[in-house]
Scaffold this active site. Structure first.
Site, PDB file in Angstrom:
ATOM      1  N   VAL A   9      -5.225  -0.085   2.702  1.00  0.00           N
ATOM      2  CA  VAL A   9      -5.308  -1.544   2.534  1.00  0.00           C
ATOM      3  C   VAL A   9      -6.453  -1.900   1.588  1.00  0.00           C
ATOM      4  O   VAL A   9      -6.284  -2.690   0.649  1.00  0.00           O
ATOM      5  CB  VAL A   9      -5.489  -2.244   3.904  1.00  0.00           C
TER       6      VAL A   9
ATOM      7  N   LYS B  20      -4.023  -2.097  15.039  1.00  0.00           N
ATOM      8  CA  LYS B  20      -3.575  -1.143  16.041  1.00  0.00           C
ATOM      9  C   LYS B  20      -4.299  -1.307  17.371  1.00  0.00           C
ATOM     10  O   LYS B  20      -5.502  -1.557  17.393  1.00  0.00           O
ATOM     11  CB  LYS B  20      -3.813   0.282  15.521  1.00  0.00           C
TER      12      LYS B  20
ATOM     13  N   LYS C  38      -5.841  10.464   1.072  1.00  0.00           N
ATOM     14  CA  LYS C  38      -6.144   9.087   1.471  1.00  0.00           C
ATOM     15  C   LYS C  38      -7.164   8.469   0.502  1.00  0.00           C
ATOM     16  O   LYS C  38      -8.230   9.038   0.273  1.00  0.00           O
ATOM     17  CB  LYS C  38      -6.701   9.096   2.901  1.00  0.00           C
TER      18      LYS C  38
ATOM     19  N   GLU D 243       0.852  -1.202   0.000  1.00  0.00           N
ATOM     20  CA  GLU D 243       0.000   0.000   0.000  1.00  0.00           C
ATOM     21  C   GLU D 243       0.881   1.243   0.000  1.00  0.00           C
ATOM     22  O   GLU D 243       2.094   1.158   0.249  1.00  0.00           O
ATOM     23  CB  GLU D 243      -0.914   0.005   1.226  1.00  0.00           C
TER      24      GLU D 243
ATOM     25  N   SER E  72     -13.480  -0.133   9.625  1.00  0.00           N
ATOM     26  CA  SER E  72     -12.664   0.107   8.434  1.00  0.00           C
ATOM     27  C   SER E  72     -13.138  -0.707   7.236  1.00  0.00           C
ATOM     28  O   SER E  72     -13.487  -1.890   7.361  1.00  0.00           O
ATOM     29  CB  SER E  72     -11.214  -0.249   8.728  1.00  0.00           C
TER      30      SER E  72
HETATM   31  N1  PSU Z   1      -2.586   1.411  10.457  1.00  0.00           N
HETATM   32  C1  PSU Z   1      -1.345   1.927  10.616  1.00  0.00           C
HETATM   33  N2  PSU Z   1      -0.873   2.847   9.733  1.00  0.00           N
HETATM   34  C2  PSU Z   1      -1.634   3.260   8.679  1.00  0.00           C
HETATM   35  C3  PSU Z   1      -2.929   2.692   8.489  1.00  0.00           C
HETATM   36  C4  PSU Z   1      -3.366   1.784   9.402  1.00  0.00           C
HETATM   37  O1  PSU Z   1      -0.670   1.574  11.538  1.00  0.00           O
HETATM   38  O2  PSU Z   1      -1.184   4.108   7.908  1.00  0.00           O
HETATM   39  C5  PSU Z   1      -3.727   3.084   7.293  1.00  0.00           C
HETATM   40  C6  PSU Z   1      -3.781   1.920   6.308  1.00  0.00           C
HETATM   41  O3  PSU Z   1      -3.623   2.413   5.013  1.00  0.00           O
HETATM   42  C7  PSU Z   1      -5.175   1.356   6.507  1.00  0.00           C
HETATM   43  C8  PSU Z   1      -5.936   2.625   6.809  1.00  0.00           C
HETATM   44  O4  PSU Z   1      -5.686   0.676   5.381  1.00  0.00           O
HETATM   45  O5  PSU Z   1      -5.075   3.355   7.655  1.00  0.00           O
HETATM   46  C9  PSU Z   1      -7.257   2.352   7.480  1.00  0.00           C
HETATM   47  O6  PSU Z   1      -7.968   3.540   7.600  1.00  0.00           O
HETATM   48  P1  PSU Z   1      -9.465   3.518   8.181  1.00  0.00           P
HETATM   49  O7  PSU Z   1      -9.341   3.179   9.624  1.00  0.00           O
HETATM   50  O8  PSU Z   1      -9.973   4.908   7.934  1.00  0.00           O
HETATM   51  O9  PSU Z   1     -10.211   2.506   7.386  1.00  0.00           O
HETATM   52 MN    MN Z   2     -13.390   4.688   9.662  1.00  0.00          MN
END
Ligand code: PSU
Ligand code: MN
Length: 302
Positions: free
Chosen positions: A105, A158, A84, A24, A139
């Site tokens: 992702v 995380k 993003k 990614e 997500s």
């Molecule tokens: N977790 C990390 N670093 C990141 C991301 C997640 O430790 O940069 C990024 C990844 O690209 C993941 C995205 O796909 O955040 C998910 O975002 P959201 O929670 O808005 O779906």
């Molecule tokens: Mn979200």
């Protein structure tokens, strides 16, 4: 098939049946890691994939073009200011000619699947957020992992997420969740979340076998959780302290939608005072290495 620009190196690998690992671009942009750590992470990750004999294919949308595999100048573009780009944003990024769409992702999996790439490496996946019962914040990564026939290699999710809720959702979405040489789902900077995985596998060959079986059904992907190398792991206490502050700040400032994750990541980095950076680098490199081993094993079987 949508328009995509596939780099020469990736095209060569495709034509000769050499293994490829999709990556990614959000983690390498200003949304994921601060400069110059982001460039270091990129260099280590690309090197790790190549060291195992696989070809890295970083995904992104640059000047409105979906890209699979980058070189020279393109890398500089994703290392900077980026928009993003999740899976649902790809049409807007292309039709609106976004200068730099950093793929998350979910977007990277959509692009990898469309290009026929079977293995993808990231740092940590997105998941079910704490308090999602009220906010609905889950997500898009999870749905994408479930729908696209790709193995996602990650160091878990995380610590600021609802890990138990994330594992439940993955079960609901029929995603095979595998612990790599571990019985417990990893937690990004920490080696374990304390929560069991339904399946443990101990070699890249075993993961490749499972993936081939999964792909034969044509119903989606596999999630492989690889714990961060022991020497680089942070303790749960270290992580916890930074995290509570970050979540509280996000709530107080009314951050919602796509902005939540980048905001919380930046806050955590700040409160950990950079202690998380070696961990971030180590897990990105390690995931890329394992992903390449899985890609090599799949290529040798097909
Ligand atoms: N977790 C990390 N670093 C990141 C991301 C997640 O430790 O940069 C990024 C990844 O690209 C993941 C995205 O796909 O955040 C998910 O975002 P959201 O929670 O808005 O779906
Ligand atoms: Mn979200």
């Amino acid at each position: 098939m949508p328009n995509m620009i596939i780099s020469e190196a990736v095209q060569d690998a495709m034509q000769s049946g050499r293994p490829i690992v999709a990556l990614e671009s959000t983690i390498f942009s200003n949304l994921g890691l601060p400069s110059p750590t982001n460039e270091e992470a990129l260099t280590l990750t690309l090197g790790a994939v190549r060291s195992k004999g696989a070809e890295p294919a970083v995904t992104a949308v640059i000047d409105g073009h979906v890209r699979v595999g980058l070189d020279g100048e393109d890398y500089q573009r994703i290392l900077g200011e980026a928009h993003k780009t999740a899976e649902r944003d790809i049409p807007a990024a292309v039709s609106g000619r976004w200068p730099v769409g950093a793929t998350t992702v979910s977007a990277s999996l959509a692009i990898a699947a469309m290009a026929g790439i079977e293995v993808f490496a990231t740092g940590g996946i997105g998941g079910v957020h704490r308090g999602s019962a009220e906010t609905g914040d889950v997500s898009a990564d999870l749905g994408a992992i479930s729908r696209h026939p790709v193995v996602t290699v990650c160091a878990g999710a995380k610590a600021f997420l609802d890990i138990a809720g994330t594992l439940e959702r993955l079960e609901m979405l029929s995603v095979p969740v595998v612990g790599y040489r571990t019985d417990e789902f990893p937690m990004f900077y920490a080696r374990s979340s304390g929560l069991p995985v339904p399946l443990r596998l101990d070699s890249a060959e075993d993961v490749a076998h499972l993936a081939m079986e999964r792909f034969a059904w044509n119903t989606g992907g596999v999630l492989l959780g690889v714990p961060i190398p022991e020497d680089d792991a942070l303790s749960a206490d270290e992580i916890q302290s930074g995290m509570s502050d970050a979540l509280a700040t996000a709530a107080r400032e009314g951050i919602t939608g796509a902005a939540v994750t980048p905001f919380v990541l930046a806050e955590i980095s700040e409160s950990l005072d950079g202690q998380n950076i070696p961990a971030n680098l180590a897990l990105s490199e390690n995931n890329a290495r394992v992903a390449a081993e899985v890609a090599v094993a799949i290529a040798s079987m097909s």
